[in-house]
Motif scaffolding. Sequence first.
Motif, PDB file in Angstrom:
ATOM      1  N   THR A  64       0.863  -1.174   0.000  1.00 48.57           N
ATOM      2  CA  THR A  64       0.000   0.000   0.000  1.00 48.57           C
ATOM      3  C   THR A  64       0.902   1.227   0.000  1.00 48.57           C
ATOM      4  OG1 THR A  64      -1.849  -1.052   1.132  1.00 48.57           O
ATOM      5  CG2 THR A  64      -1.614   1.326   1.437  1.00 48.57           C
ATOM      6  N   GLU A  65       0.456   2.290  -0.651  1.00 51.66           N
ATOM      7  CA  GLU A  65       1.251   3.522  -0.751  1.00 51.66           C
ATOM      8  C   GLU A  65       0.476   4.683  -0.151  1.00 51.66           C
ATOM      9  OE1 GLU A  65       2.837   6.556  -4.284  1.00 51.66           O
ATOM     10  OE2 GLU A  65       2.418   4.462  -4.744  1.00 51.66           O
ATOM     11  N   ILE A  66       1.177   5.531   0.591  1.00 50.42           N
ATOM     12  CA  ILE A  66       0.598   6.780   1.073  1.00 50.42           C
ATOM     13  C   ILE A  66       1.476   7.911   0.556  1.00 50.42           C
ATOM     14  CG2 ILE A  66       1.763   6.551   3.323  1.00 50.42           C
ATOM     15  CD1 ILE A  66      -0.683   8.052   4.506  1.00 50.42           C
ATOM     16  N   LEU A  67       0.860   8.837  -0.165  1.00 50.82           N
ATOM     17  CA  LEU A  67       1.581   9.893  -0.878  1.00 50.82           C
ATOM     18  C   LEU A  67       1.329  11.243  -0.227  1.00 50.82           C
ATOM     19  CD1 LEU A  67       3.118  10.209  -3.819  1.00 50.82           C
ATOM     20  CD2 LEU A  67       0.966  11.349  -4.415  1.00 50.82           C
ATOM     21  N   ALA A  68       2.406  11.983   0.058  1.00 48.53           N
ATOM     22  CA  ALA A  68       2.303  13.327   0.624  1.00 48.53           C
ATOM     23  C   ALA A  68       2.879  14.326  -0.378  1.00 48.53           C
ATOM     24  CB  ALA A  68       3.056  13.415   1.951  1.00 48.53           C
ATOM     25  N   ALA A 110       6.172  19.746  -9.489  1.00 51.86           N
ATOM     26  CA  ALA A 110       5.555  19.168  -8.299  1.00 51.86           C
ATOM     27  C   ALA A 110       6.505  18.139  -7.707  1.00 51.86           C
ATOM     28  CB  ALA A 110       4.213  18.526  -8.634  1.00 51.86           C
ATOM     29  N   VAL A 111       6.414  17.971  -6.380  1.00 47.28           N
ATOM     30  CA  VAL A 111       7.245  17.003  -5.666  1.00 47.28           C
ATOM     31  C   VAL A 111       6.372  16.300  -4.639  1.00 47.28           C
ATOM     32  CG1 VAL A 111       9.272  16.637  -4.216  1.00 47.28           C
ATOM     33  CG2 VAL A 111       9.294  18.455  -5.931  1.00 47.28           C
ATOM     34  N   ALA A 112       6.538  14.993  -4.536  1.00 51.04           N
ATOM     35  CA  ALA A 112       5.806  14.232  -3.530  1.00 51.04           C
ATOM     36  C   ALA A 112       6.730  13.187  -2.912  1.00 51.04           C
ATOM     37  CB  ALA A 112       4.582  13.558  -4.148  1.00 51.04           C
ATOM     38  N   ILE A 113       6.412  12.814  -1.685  1.00 51.81           N
ATOM     39  CA  ILE A 113       7.103  11.720  -0.998  1.00 51.81           C
ATOM     40  C   ILE A 113       6.086  10.612  -0.767  1.00 51.81           C
ATOM     41  CG2 ILE A 113       8.224  10.960   1.123  1.00 51.81           C
ATOM     42  CD1 ILE A 113      10.073  12.613  -0.501  1.00 51.81           C
ATOM     43  N   ALA A 114       6.473   9.393  -1.149  1.00 51.88           N
ATOM     44  CA  ALA A 114       5.602   8.236  -0.965  1.00 51.88           C
ATOM     45  C   ALA A 114       6.208   7.293   0.060  1.00 51.88           C
ATOM     46  CB  ALA A 114       5.404   7.506  -2.290  1.00 51.88           C
ATOM     47  N   ALA A 115       5.370   6.786   0.953  1.00 50.88           N
ATOM     48  CA  ALA A 115       5.773   5.731   1.876  1.00 50.88           C
ATOM     49  C   ALA A 115       5.025   4.467   1.475  1.00 50.88           C
ATOM     50  CB  ALA A 115       5.446   6.112   3.315  1.00 50.88           C
ATOM     51  N   LEU A 116       5.732   3.338   1.476  1.00 49.16           N
ATOM     52  CA  LEU A 116       5.142   2.079   1.021  1.00 49.16           C
ATOM     53  C   LEU A 116       5.332   0.990   2.072  1.00 49.16           C
ATOM     54  CD1 LEU A 116       6.906   3.327  -1.761  1.00 49.16           C
ATOM     55  CD2 LEU A 116       4.984   2.036  -2.673  1.00 49.16           C
ATOM     56  N   SER A 117       4.353   0.107   2.176  1.00 50.62           N
ATOM     57  CA  SER A 117       4.329  -0.884   3.253  1.00 50.62           C
ATOM     58  C   SER A 117       5.102  -2.156   2.909  1.00 50.62           C
ATOM     59  CB  SER A 117       2.881  -1.245   3.599  1.00 50.62           C
ATOM     60  OG  SER A 117       2.223  -1.802   2.468  1.00 50.62           O
ATOM     61  N   SER A 118       6.215  -1.995   2.230  1.00 58.80           N
ATOM     62  CA  SER A 118       7.116  -3.119   1.946  1.00 58.80           C
ATOM     63  C   SER A 118       8.505  -2.562   1.717  1.00 58.80           C
ATOM     64  CB  SER A 118       6.674  -3.900   0.713  1.00 58.80           C
ATOM     65  OG  SER A 118       7.648  -4.858   0.338  1.00 58.80           O
ATOM     66  N   GLN A 119       9.534  -3.321   2.116  1.00 56.53           N
ATOM     67  CA  GLN A 119      10.888  -2.901   1.812  1.00 56.53           C
ATOM     68  C   GLN A 119      11.217  -3.112   0.339  1.00 56.53           C
ATOM     69  OE1 GLN A 119      10.175  -5.400   3.985  1.00 56.53           O
ATOM     70  NE2 GLN A 119      11.320  -7.225   3.443  1.00 56.53           N
ATOM     71  N   ASN A 120      10.371  -3.905  -0.364  1.00 62.22           N
ATOM     72  CA  ASN A 120      10.556  -4.173  -1.792  1.00 62.22           C
ATOM     73  C   ASN A 120       9.178  -4.222  -2.444  1.00 62.22           C
ATOM     74  OD1 ASN A 120      11.553  -4.903  -4.284  1.00 62.22           O
ATOM     75  ND2 ASN A 120      11.804  -7.065  -3.752  1.00 62.22           N
ATOM     76  N   PRO A 121       8.540  -3.049  -2.625  1.00 63.49           N
ATOM     77  CA  PRO A 121       7.130  -3.026  -3.042  1.00 63.49           C
ATOM     78  C   PRO A 121       6.889  -3.525  -4.454  1.00 63.49           C
ATOM     79  CG  PRO A 121       8.032  -0.811  -2.987  1.00 63.49           C
ATOM     80  CD  PRO A 121       9.059  -1.698  -2.363  1.00 63.49           C
ATOM     81  N   GLY A 122       7.909  -3.437  -5.318  1.00 63.58           N
ATOM     82  CA  GLY A 122       7.714  -3.811  -6.715  1.00 63.58           C
ATOM     83  C   GLY A 122       6.878  -2.771  -7.431  1.00 63.58           C
ATOM     84  N   ASP A 141      -1.263  17.871   1.413  1.00 62.92           N
ATOM     85  CA  ASP A 141      -2.305  16.856   1.272  1.00 62.92           C
ATOM     86  C   ASP A 141      -1.695  15.457   1.185  1.00 62.92           C
ATOM     87  OD1 ASP A 141      -4.211  18.820   1.281  1.00 62.92           O
ATOM     88  OD2 ASP A 141      -4.502  18.842  -0.897  1.00 62.92           O
ATOM     89  N   VAL A 142      -2.464  14.476   1.635  1.00 64.05           N
ATOM     90  CA  VAL A 142      -2.023  13.086   1.666  1.00 64.05           C
ATOM     91  C   VAL A 142      -3.103  12.213   1.046  1.00 64.05           C
ATOM     92  CG1 VAL A 142      -1.436  11.141   3.185  1.00 64.05           C
ATOM     93  CG2 VAL A 142      -0.600  13.433   3.726  1.00 64.05           C
ATOM     94  N   PHE A 143      -2.684  11.192   0.281  1.00 68.35           N
ATOM     95  CA  PHE A 143      -3.639  10.292  -0.373  1.00 68.35           C
ATOM     96  C   PHE A 143      -3.098   8.871  -0.305  1.00 68.35           C
ATOM     97  CE2 PHE A 143      -6.147   8.505  -3.900  1.00 68.35           C
ATOM     98  CZ  PHE A 143      -7.391   9.086  -3.660  1.00 68.35           C
ATOM     99  N   VAL A 144      -4.003   7.896  -0.165  1.00 72.12           N
ATOM    100  CA  VAL A 144      -3.618   6.495  -0.029  1.00 72.12           C
ATOM    101  C   VAL A 144      -4.018   5.712  -1.279  1.00 72.12           C
ATOM    102  CG1 VAL A 144      -3.997   4.364   1.279  1.00 72.12           C
ATOM    103  CG2 VAL A 144      -3.794   6.549   2.476  1.00 72.12           C
ATOM    104  N   PHE A 145      -3.088   4.870  -1.756  1.00 75.24           N
ATOM    105  CA  PHE A 145      -3.351   3.944  -2.851  1.00 75.24           C
ATOM    106  C   PHE A 145      -3.290   2.522  -2.288  1.00 75.24           C
ATOM    107  CE2 PHE A 145      -1.000   7.606  -4.646  1.00 75.24           C
ATOM    108  CZ  PHE A 145      -1.999   8.142  -5.436  1.00 75.24           C
ATOM    109  N   PRO A 146      -4.430   1.825  -2.211  1.00 80.93           N
ATOM    110  CA  PRO A 146      -4.437   0.486  -1.629  1.00 80.93           C
ATOM    111  C   PRO A 146      -3.568  -0.505  -2.409  1.00 80.93           C
ATOM    112  CG  PRO A 146      -6.667   1.383  -1.716  1.00 80.93           C
ATOM    113  CD  PRO A 146      -5.791   2.290  -2.521  1.00 80.93           C
ATOM    114  N   VAL A 147      -3.056  -1.487  -1.705  1.00 84.03           N
ATOM    115  CA  VAL A 147      -2.124  -2.452  -2.269  1.00 84.03           C
ATOM    116  C   VAL A 147      -2.687  -3.114  -3.528  1.00 84.03           C
ATOM    117  CG1 VAL A 147      -2.975  -4.281  -0.729  1.00 84.03           C
ATOM    118  CG2 VAL A 147      -0.718  -4.500  -1.785  1.00 84.03           C
TER     119      VAL A 147
END
Length: 225
Positions: free
Chosen positions: A118-122, A170-182, A150-156
Amino acid sequence: MKGDHFLVVFVFLALAASFAFASDPSPLQDFCVAINDTKDGVFVNGKLCKDPKLATAKDFFFSGLDIARNTSNPLGSVVTPANVAQIPGLNTLGISLARVDYAPYGGLNPPHTHPRATEILAVLEGTLYVGFVTSNPDNRLITKVLNPGDVFVFPVGLVHFQFNVGKTKAVAIAALSSQNPGVITIANAVFGSTPPIRSDVLAKAFQVDKNIVDHLQKQFWYDNN
């Protein structure tokens, strides 16, 4: 009698929970071919593991997410990952980051999926039109225009995208719920695979003329990751 019923239900739920927790963990690579010879067993959760006594701060450090990247490419976007490939200490920890730079007037992080995260984008700068598509049979498009903060979530696993609708970068930072999301970029996977998917297969799937598929397969499919 009520106590007996409660006990039966409790035992049933406990057994169900034990079976659920006994299932295999989510895979951290696309596939793992089973082998019997241990000398060829090279992966532990996707990577070989270093002796913890030999770990240093360098294993848990990455520098560079503050650096703007060159977006002069066909998509007008660049992804700078900070996953287990850049930070070895992330292995087995189930988290990673990425910076995404978008060119003004239409920089696009094209439709893609992360099969393992899953990804959460800021959003840090600019204005992004973002969205994802739900799974079959609904295939519902859920979108939002995002501004700084603003923050938005993209489900896995769901197809999603980001598009710069502003006049500035534009610039965004994404956090992902895997060390190797693919990442699977849809256009690249469908029209740029090696070897190519048969054009008659794609023509029928997309309900278009085979010549259109042939044309698309001859294009250069840029990868911004």
